[in-house]
Design a protein around this motif. Structure first.
Motif, PDB file in Angstrom:
ATOM      1  N   LEU A 207       0.660  -1.383   0.095  1.00  0.00           N
ATOM      2  CA  LEU A 207       0.211   0.122  -0.106  1.00  0.00           C
ATOM      3  C   LEU A 207       0.902   1.330   0.037  1.00  0.00           C
ATOM      4  CD1 LEU A 207      -3.049  -0.982   2.564  1.00  0.00           C
ATOM      5  CD2 LEU A 207      -3.173  -0.711  -0.059  1.00  0.00           C
ATOM      6  N   ARG A 208       1.963   1.144   0.869  1.00  0.00           N
ATOM      7  CA  ARG A 208       2.786   2.579   0.920  1.00  0.00           C
ATOM      8  C   ARG A 208       3.426   2.743  -0.531  1.00  0.00           C
ATOM      9  NH1 ARG A 208       5.808  -1.628   3.326  1.00  0.00           N
ATOM     10  NH2 ARG A 208       8.013  -1.907   2.638  1.00  0.00           N
ATOM     11  N   SER A 209       3.317   3.956  -0.865  1.00  0.00           N
ATOM     12  CA  SER A 209       3.832   4.434  -2.243  1.00  0.00           C
ATOM     13  C   SER A 209       5.432   4.270  -2.275  1.00  0.00           C
ATOM     14  CB  SER A 209       3.450   5.779  -2.367  1.00  0.00           C
ATOM     15  OG  SER A 209       3.838   6.720  -1.492  1.00  0.00           O
ATOM     16  N   ARG A 210       5.676   3.854  -3.649  1.00  0.00           N
ATOM     17  CA  ARG A 210       7.237   4.091  -3.878  1.00  0.00           C
ATOM     18  C   ARG A 210       7.837   5.309  -4.137  1.00  0.00           C
ATOM     19  NH1 ARG A 210       4.667  -0.794  -5.454  1.00  0.00           N
ATOM     20  NH2 ARG A 210       5.707  -2.691  -4.684  1.00  0.00           N
ATOM     21  N   PRO A 211       8.932   5.664  -3.601  1.00  0.00           N
ATOM     22  CA  PRO A 211       9.301   6.913  -3.648  1.00  0.00           C
ATOM     23  C   PRO A 211      10.019   7.202  -4.785  1.00  0.00           C
ATOM     24  CG  PRO A 211      10.989   5.700  -2.373  1.00  0.00           C
ATOM     25  CD  PRO A 211       9.816   4.691  -2.436  1.00  0.00           C
ATOM     26  N   SER A 212       9.940   8.408  -5.366  1.00  0.00           N
ATOM     27  CA  SER A 212      10.621   8.721  -6.921  1.00  0.00           C
ATOM     28  C   SER A 212      12.199   8.888  -6.609  1.00  0.00           C
ATOM     29  CB  SER A 212       9.930   9.979  -7.394  1.00  0.00           C
ATOM     30  OG  SER A 212       9.880  10.964  -6.536  1.00  0.00           O
ATOM     31  N   SER A 213      12.705   9.276  -5.436  1.00  0.00           N
ATOM     32  CA  SER A 213      13.895   9.586  -5.152  1.00  0.00           C
ATOM     33  C   SER A 213      14.217   9.059  -3.792  1.00  0.00           C
ATOM     34  CB  SER A 213      14.199  11.204  -5.302  1.00  0.00           C
ATOM     35  OG  SER A 213      13.703  11.803  -4.454  1.00  0.00           O
ATOM     36  N   GLN A 214      15.635   9.221  -3.520  1.00  0.00           N
ATOM     37  CA  GLN A 214      16.205   8.555  -2.282  1.00  0.00           C
ATOM     38  C   GLN A 214      16.703   9.487  -1.211  1.00  0.00           C
ATOM     39  OE1 GLN A 214      15.774   5.185  -1.634  1.00  0.00           O
ATOM     40  NE2 GLN A 214      14.566   5.327  -3.342  1.00  0.00           N
ATOM     41  N   ARG A 249       7.018  18.866   2.823  1.00  0.00           N
ATOM     42  CA  ARG A 249       7.147  19.277   1.215  1.00  0.00           C
ATOM     43  C   ARG A 249       7.968  18.203   0.477  1.00  0.00           C
ATOM     44  NH1 ARG A 249       9.363  23.764   1.557  1.00  0.00           N
ATOM     45  NH2 ARG A 249      11.375  23.079   0.746  1.00  0.00           N
ATOM     46  N   ARG A 250       9.198  18.231   1.011  1.00  0.00           N
ATOM     47  CA  ARG A 250      10.086  16.990   0.326  1.00  0.00           C
ATOM     48  C   ARG A 250       9.724  15.587   0.351  1.00  0.00           C
ATOM     49  NH1 ARG A 250      16.135  19.376   1.728  1.00  0.00           N
ATOM     50  NH2 ARG A 250      15.756  21.545   0.679  1.00  0.00           N
ATOM     51  N   PHE A 251       8.912  15.252   1.748  1.00  0.00           N
ATOM     52  CA  PHE A 251       8.366  13.958   1.482  1.00  0.00           C
ATOM     53  C   PHE A 251       7.265  13.573   0.598  1.00  0.00           C
ATOM     54  CE2 PHE A 251       6.577  10.058   3.245  1.00  0.00           C
ATOM     55  CZ  PHE A 251       7.410   9.454   3.907  1.00  0.00           C
ATOM     56  N   ARG A 252       6.365  14.677   0.411  1.00  0.00           N
ATOM     57  CA  ARG A 252       5.505  14.724  -0.502  1.00  0.00           C
ATOM     58  C   ARG A 252       5.935  14.472  -1.947  1.00  0.00           C
ATOM     59  NH1 ARG A 252      -0.047  15.189  -0.110  1.00  0.00           N
ATOM     60  NH2 ARG A 252       0.189  15.839   2.038  1.00  0.00           N
ATOM     61  N   ASN A 253       6.957  15.283  -2.251  1.00  0.00           N
ATOM     62  CA  ASN A 253       7.571  15.395  -3.550  1.00  0.00           C
ATOM     63  C   ASN A 253       8.057  14.032  -3.847  1.00  0.00           C
ATOM     64  OD1 ASN A 253       7.076  18.089  -3.802  1.00  0.00           O
ATOM     65  ND2 ASN A 253       8.976  18.639  -3.262  1.00  0.00           N
ATOM     66  N   GLU A 254       8.828  13.285  -2.852  1.00  0.00           N
ATOM     67  CA  GLU A 254       9.119  11.866  -3.320  1.00  0.00           C
ATOM     68  C   GLU A 254       8.060  10.635  -3.192  1.00  0.00           C
ATOM     69  OE1 GLU A 254      12.351  10.561  -0.881  1.00  0.00           O
ATOM     70  OE2 GLU A 254      13.489  12.285  -1.245  1.00  0.00           O
ATOM     71  N   THR A 255       7.136  10.770  -2.509  1.00  0.00           N
ATOM     72  CA  THR A 255       6.077   9.784  -2.223  1.00  0.00           C
ATOM     73  C   THR A 255       4.920   9.924  -2.715  1.00  0.00           C
ATOM     74  OG1 THR A 255       5.586  10.437  -0.020  1.00  0.00           O
ATOM     75  CG2 THR A 255       7.532   9.032  -0.131  1.00  0.00           C
ATOM     76  N   THR A 257       2.662  11.450  -1.059  1.00  0.00           N
ATOM     77  CA  THR A 257       1.745  11.803   0.202  1.00  0.00           C
ATOM     78  C   THR A 257       2.356  12.373   1.183  1.00  0.00           C
ATOM     79  OG1 THR A 257      -0.032  10.281   1.402  1.00  0.00           O
ATOM     80  CG2 THR A 257       2.000   9.264   1.047  1.00  0.00           C
ATOM     81  N   SER A 258       1.761  12.364   2.389  1.00  0.00           N
ATOM     82  CA  SER A 258       2.503  13.014   3.664  1.00  0.00           C
ATOM     83  C   SER A 258       3.112  11.854   4.718  1.00  0.00           C
ATOM     84  CB  SER A 258       1.195  13.554   4.515  1.00  0.00           C
ATOM     85  OG  SER A 258       0.411  12.730   5.216  1.00  0.00           O
ATOM     86  N   PRO A 259       3.811  12.299   5.386  1.00  0.00           N
ATOM     87  CA  PRO A 259       4.788  11.227   6.075  1.00  0.00           C
ATOM     88  C   PRO A 259       3.873  10.450   6.990  1.00  0.00           C
ATOM     89  CG  PRO A 259       5.824  13.474   6.239  1.00  0.00           C
ATOM     90  CD  PRO A 259       4.529  13.719   5.702  1.00  0.00           C
ATOM     91  N   MET A 260       2.887  11.043   7.478  1.00  0.00           N
ATOM     92  CA  MET A 260       1.933  10.353   8.644  1.00  0.00           C
ATOM     93  C   MET A 260       1.143   9.206   7.737  1.00  0.00           C
ATOM     94  SD  MET A 260       3.573  11.142  10.973  1.00  0.00           S
ATOM     95  CE  MET A 260       2.659  10.085  12.186  1.00  0.00           C
ATOM     96  N   ALA A 261       0.698   9.667   6.457  1.00  0.00           N
ATOM     97  CA  ALA A 261      -0.255   8.832   5.720  1.00  0.00           C
ATOM     98  C   ALA A 261       0.651   7.819   5.274  1.00  0.00           C
ATOM     99  CB  ALA A 261      -0.743   9.404   4.458  1.00  0.00           C
TER     100      ALA A 261
END
Length: 340
Positions: A207-214, A249-255, A257-261
């Protein structure tokens, strides 16, 4: 002999449009459900006389061409292998024309891409196989893609998730046309549940989204290693040496979604693993994953997976046992009217 003055009820005409690279199971589902039901007349139509079946070594010969869509009450487009391939323009025109004159249009799995290419899903809710739902949304932003749904009924246009979700949708069509008793009877013949609880999310591997960067990979790794603990956005920002707003902001850009979601989805992913592989009680699973008490675990599952932890465990633990204990049997092939 039937008297001339006795009206014979017309059967609902279903046309299954087999596009190049059609997925064999999805084609078979539509044909099997409707070809042996006395309430329906089935025709398999193809764009070309012979259509290759995806990665199977055989082809399908349709009983009709695109002109069959001119008289269809329902047109079903099964999924096809290459969603990046251009759908033949004549097929798109035939779909638009059929819809314009009032035919019901249905897709199974990646068949939604053909409906989208024809412009039939613009401004509508729709679903497809979870593996390509993001791709459908990116390519056609005007569609309200609902990736967690088994199927979406939007009146004259219906779409289903992948593979066996096509059975759910076909049974739903029978339920609409002829009522629950007819649908239940057909389900028993297919050895399928009349309606499955939950949505497509229970079949998604992660379910958790896969990040676009590391850039924030170490933060996400720490979240996965410490999910049983109480974690706040401020904790994550401190570990990343960033301001809270910058981290979000950076977490949402990578994934996306928000960190807590993202953390909640990761916790549910871990809970699903425990439900499938262990007999741990829900209370302990809630503690191990950080989801909280049993009521919180159930609420998270219903909200994100569309079913309860108990129903999820019953489904996937049972399937796991069947994989281990049941002997492998060769598939039973049925003759499908209108196919060769």
């Amino acid at each position: 002999m039937i008297s001339d003055d006795v009206a014979v009820p017309l059967r609902h005409h279903v046309v299954v449009l087999s596009l190049p690279g059609v997925l064999p199971l999805e084609l078979g589902i539509a044909a099997q459900v409707f070809s042996m039901d006395p309430n329906y007349e089935l025709t398999v139509a193809t764009y070309e006389q012979v259509v290759p079946v995806a990665r199977s070594g055989f082809s399908v010969t349709g009983a009709a061409g695109l002109d069959a869509l001119d008289k269809a009450d329902t047109v079903i487009v099964p999924g096809y292998d290459d969603v990046d391939a251009d759908v033949p323009g004549a097929a798109l025109t035939a779909l638009r024309t059929a819809h314009g004159r009032g035919a019901r249009i249905v897709s199974i799995c990646s068949g939604a891409f053909a409906l989208a290419a024809a412009g039939l899903l613009d401004g509508r809710p729709a679903t497809t196989h979870w593996q390509v739902s993001d791709q459908l949304q990116r390519r056609y932003p005007g569609i309200e893609v609902q990736p967690n749904r088994m199927f979406v009924d939007d009146g004259d246009i219906l779409t289903s998730a992948g593979v066996t979700a096509g059975i759910d949708l076909c049974l739903h069509l029978i339920r609409i046309d002829h009522g629950a008793a007819a649908s239940n009877s057909r389900a028993r013949f297919l050895v399928a549940p009349p309606q499955r609880p939950g949505g497509q999310a229970q079949y998604i591997d992660q379910l958790r989204s896969r990040p676009s960067s590391q850039e924030l990979a170490t933060v996400r790794d720490w979240m996965l290693e410490n999910m049983a603990a109480t974690i706040t956005v401020d904790d994550l920002a401190a570990r990343a040496h960033m301001a809270r707003r910058t981290l979000v902001r950076r977490f949402r850009n990578e994934t996306g979604t928000s960190p807590m979601a993202w953390l909640t989805d990761a916790r549910i992913d871990r809970a699903r693993e425990l439900l499938e592989a262990t007999t741990e009680p829900i209370e302990r699973i809630g503690r191990l994953t950080g989801l909280g008490n049993p009521a919180s675990v159930r609420a998270a599952f219903h909200r994100r997976v569309g079913t309860s932890p108990q129903e999820y465990r019953a489904l996937f633990r049972q399937e796991a046992r069947a994989d281990v204990t049941s002997p492998r049997r060769p598939p039973v092939l049925s003759n499908l009217t209108g196919t060769a």
